[in-house]
Design an enzyme around this catalytic site. Structure first.
Site, PDB file in Angstrom:
ATOM      1  N   LYS A 155     106.180  90.181  66.265  1.00 29.15           N
ATOM      2  CA  LYS A 155     105.224  89.755  67.293  1.00 29.15           C
ATOM      3  C   LYS A 155     105.351  90.674  68.511  1.00 29.15           C
ATOM      4  O   LYS A 155     106.451  90.874  69.035  1.00 29.15           O
ATOM      5  CB  LYS A 155     105.526  88.307  67.683  1.00 29.15           C
ATOM      6  CG  LYS A 155     104.522  87.759  68.672  1.00 29.15           C
ATOM      7  CD  LYS A 155     104.837  86.312  69.031  1.00 29.15           C
ATOM      8  CE  LYS A 155     103.940  85.887  70.177  1.00 29.15           C
ATOM      9  NZ  LYS A 155     104.365  84.633  70.760  1.00 29.15           N
ATOM     10  N   PRO A 213      86.576  99.702  54.651  1.00 31.24           N
ATOM     11  CA  PRO A 213      85.600 100.131  53.641  1.00 31.24           C
ATOM     12  C   PRO A 213      84.340  99.272  53.752  1.00 31.24           C
ATOM     13  O   PRO A 213      84.425  98.096  54.099  1.00 31.24           O
ATOM     14  CB  PRO A 213      86.320  99.875  52.311  1.00 31.24           C
ATOM     15  CG  PRO A 213      87.406  98.899  52.625  1.00 31.24           C
ATOM     16  CD  PRO A 213      87.784  99.130  54.052  1.00 31.24           C
ATOM     17  N   ASP A 214      83.176  99.853  53.480  1.00 29.92           N
ATOM     18  CA  ASP A 214      81.927  99.082  53.432  1.00 29.92           C
ATOM     19  C   ASP A 214      81.742  98.602  51.993  1.00 29.92           C
ATOM     20  O   ASP A 214      81.337  99.365  51.110  1.00 29.92           O
ATOM     21  CB  ASP A 214      80.748  99.938  53.886  1.00 29.92           C
ATOM     22  CG  ASP A 214      79.487  99.093  54.052  1.00 29.92           C
ATOM     23  OD1 ASP A 214      79.230  98.210  53.203  1.00 29.92           O
ATOM     24  OD2 ASP A 214      78.760  99.311  55.044  1.00 29.92           O
ATOM     25  N   ILE A 215      82.073  97.344  51.767  1.00 32.23           N
ATOM     26  CA  ILE A 215      82.096  96.798  50.396  1.00 32.23           C
ATOM     27  C   ILE A 215      80.697  96.821  49.789  1.00 32.23           C
ATOM     28  O   ILE A 215      80.492  97.203  48.634  1.00 32.23           O
ATOM     29  CB  ILE A 215      82.633  95.350  50.414  1.00 32.23           C
ATOM     30  CG1 ILE A 215      84.006  95.302  51.106  1.00 32.23           C
ATOM     31  CG2 ILE A 215      82.714  94.778  49.013  1.00 32.23           C
ATOM     32  CD1 ILE A 215      84.474  93.900  51.456  1.00 32.23           C
ATOM     33  N   PHE A 250      73.322  90.991  54.060  1.00 35.92           N
ATOM     34  CA  PHE A 250      72.890  90.243  55.247  1.00 35.92           C
ATOM     35  C   PHE A 250      72.937  91.193  56.437  1.00 35.92           C
ATOM     36  O   PHE A 250      73.749  92.116  56.463  1.00 35.92           O
ATOM     37  CB  PHE A 250      73.809  89.042  55.504  1.00 35.92           C
ATOM     38  CG  PHE A 250      73.397  87.822  54.733  1.00 35.92           C
ATOM     39  CD1 PHE A 250      73.590  87.769  53.366  1.00 35.92           C
ATOM     40  CD2 PHE A 250      72.809  86.746  55.376  1.00 35.92           C
ATOM     41  CE1 PHE A 250      73.200  86.653  52.639  1.00 35.92           C
ATOM     42  CE2 PHE A 250      72.416  85.626  54.655  1.00 35.92           C
ATOM     43  CZ  PHE A 250      72.607  85.575  53.289  1.00 35.92           C
ATOM     44  N   ASP A 269      84.340  95.432  60.560  1.00 28.70           N
ATOM     45  CA  ASP A 269      84.129  96.866  60.377  1.00 28.70           C
ATOM     46  C   ASP A 269      85.399  97.666  60.676  1.00 28.70           C
ATOM     47  O   ASP A 269      85.570  98.770  60.182  1.00 28.70           O
ATOM     48  CB  ASP A 269      82.993  97.352  61.291  1.00 28.70           C
ATOM     49  CG  ASP A 269      81.641  96.870  60.793  1.00 28.70           C
ATOM     50  OD1 ASP A 269      81.478  96.769  59.560  1.00 28.70           O
ATOM     51  OD2 ASP A 269      80.772  96.556  61.626  1.00 28.70           O
ATOM     52  N   ASN A 326      86.126  87.386  63.467  1.00 31.09           N
ATOM     53  CA  ASN A 326      84.796  87.152  64.037  1.00 31.09           C
ATOM     54  C   ASN A 326      84.411  85.688  63.845  1.00 31.09           C
ATOM     55  O   ASN A 326      85.150  84.930  63.214  1.00 31.09           O
ATOM     56  CB  ASN A 326      83.761  88.109  63.430  1.00 31.09           C
ATOM     57  CG  ASN A 326      83.610  87.903  61.931  1.00 31.09           C
ATOM     58  OD1 ASN A 326      83.169  86.855  61.481  1.00 31.09           O
ATOM     59  ND2 ASN A 326      84.021  88.905  61.156  1.00 31.09           N
ATOM     60  N   LYS A 365      71.673 101.486  52.879  1.00 25.37           N
ATOM     61  CA  LYS A 365      72.693 100.999  51.932  1.00 25.37           C
ATOM     62  C   LYS A 365      72.125 100.852  50.519  1.00 25.37           C
ATOM     63  O   LYS A 365      72.806 100.369  49.631  1.00 25.37           O
ATOM     64  CB  LYS A 365      73.258  99.657  52.412  1.00 25.37           C
ATOM     65  CG  LYS A 365      74.011  99.739  53.742  1.00 25.37           C
ATOM     66  CD  LYS A 365      74.957  98.547  53.928  1.00 25.37           C
ATOM     67  CE  LYS A 365      75.620  98.569  55.286  1.00 25.37           C
ATOM     68  NZ  LYS A 365      76.684  97.568  55.436  1.00 25.37           N
TER      69      LYS A 365
END
Ligand code: C5P
Length: 405
Positions: free
Chosen positions: A290, A308-310, A326, A280, A211, A344
């Protein structure tokens, strides 16, 4: 008298500029504040002021050359560098700042700055045009990133007749700035963990899903927390940014590597600021070779699985640190961020709007801070200033109720 620099051994460097005459008054004020002072003049400073003035005022011999045998015999330059608790250069000329930024050691003062382990503070003074020049500003950015404190300059009328930024701060202001810079920070003794940057999720040995996060916000938070006295560990995804001065950096690439690094450090941390833009999803499998066009004649389907959502994992721990997330949103920022704060179970969330030239890959940003029962909108400014405001808010929320301003 209440002394603000009791017993502090200050090496006062004076470089060549008309403001050098103010350094004599500064020396008096440093001594009034309780400091012991030794003075080093550059060759150009000696054209403006004499060593005798500084010798009389400091009560110590004044040095100006690396090649002075008698002076080296009495106290060698390395010994002088070790003697100092603090180096203060006032005035610091444009040329001296350039030489310091380059790490030159072509005279006594620049050599001492390399040879000392003491903190370095500079008080620039120069013509306003020289101060505004991109080269001077770039040199300052380098020095700041190494932890050099920059005091001033002030704006006003200049000796050359110009009006603008570039005046040396007045001696009492410099003494106050130095005392404030040396005071233990508000976060002294605290350990902070910050994550920053994107994650890269490999598709094959040369391609990845990533990203546009630049990492600048998280790096600025790490720098601001360190400047406020915290011991900071920064877990960084793949970014091309210099490590902020004094910060311990752990480089990772994927979300799973970031999770491991965060979980290894989090038990020791009082605050976790999750500024990373963690991917995500990741490819379900990494191709060992390749991928060739022929492998996907009619296009290529990538199968993704969730990472995983840390942040949620850290927030679910017990005991847990103060947890800050954030939220980058493209619309309805406050509503979505507040929902995320609750879902969360965060202590604080910093929300911003992204897309349409906002947020990622920029030096500035605007943030909306939300916490249970409160909010603070931080107007658009550079990420360094935002990071300072965020760190200050975290410190206030963590302070015992009675102590909160
Ligand atoms: O839910 P969302 O991805 O928008 O939440 C963003 C916050 O969660 C950020 O603080 C980010 O660092 C964190 N996060 C995480 N692990 C993920 C995804 C996001 O820690 N897999």
């Amino acid at each position: 008298m209440n002394q603000s620099l009791p017993g502090v051994r200050v090496l006062l460097g004076v470089s060549g500029g008309i403001a050098a005459y103010k350094a004599a008054e500064l020396l008096r004020r440093l001594r009034d504040a309780g400091a012991q002072v030794r003075v080093v003049l550059t060759a150009n400073a000696e054209r403006f002021v004499t060593a005798l003035t500084f010798q009389a005022l400091s009560g110590n011999p004044v040095r100006s050359s690396l090649w002075d045998e008698a002076a080296e015999g009495a106290m060698g330059h390395i010994e002088l560098a070790r003697w100092a608790d603090q180096v203060l250069i006032a005035p610091a000329s444009a040329d001296l700042l350039a030489r310091l930024a380059q790490g030159r050691a072509d005279d006594l003062l620049s050599t001492l700055c390399l040879a000392t382990a003491a903190p370095l503070a500079v008080a620039p003074a120069m013509n306003q045009q020289m101060w505004a020049h991109a080269a001077t500003q770039a040199n300052l950015a380098i020095l700041r990133s190494r932890g050099v404190q920059v005091f001033g300059p002030a704006a006003g009328s200049q000796a050359c007749g110009d009006v603008g930024s570039g005046r040396l701060l007045e001696p009492p202001e410099l003494v106050a700035a130095l005392a404030a810079a040396r005071a233990p920070g508000e976060l002294a003794g605290q350990r902070w963990l910050v994550s920053a940057g994107p994650t890269y999720e490999d598709i094959d040995p040369v391609r990845f899903v990533g990203n546009r996060s630049s990492g600048r916000m998280g790096f600025a938070v790490a720098a601001a927390a360190h400047a406020a006295g915290a011991q900071v560990t920064l877990v960084a995804g793949p970014v091309a940014l210099p490590t902020p001065h004094g910060v311990t950096r752990i480089d990772v690439r994927s979300a799973r590597q970031m999770r491991e690094a965060v979980l290894a450090a989090v038990a020791d941390s009082e605050v976790f600021v999750s500024a990373a833009a963690v991917g995500d999803f990741r490819p379900a499998a990494v191709a060992p070779h390749k991928l060739k066009k022929a492998d996907g004649d009619s296009g290529l389907e990538l199968s993704l699985v969730q990472n995983p959502d840390i942040l949620a994992e850290v927030a679910a721990r017990s005991p847990r640190p103060f947890v800050v997330g954030f939220a980058a949103e493209t619309e309805q920022v406050e509503a979505h961020a507040r929902a995320k704060l609750e879902r969360k179970r965060l202590d604080l969330i910093a929300a911003n709007e992204v897309g349409h030239e906002l947020g990622f890959e920029r030096d500035d940003n605007a943030l909306l801070l939300l916490w249970p029962g409160g909010r603070e909108a931080l107007a658009r400014t550079d990420k360094g200033a935002l990071a300072q405001a965020l760190v200050a808010r975290i410190a206030r929320l963590r302070a015992p109720q009675g102590a909160r301003p």
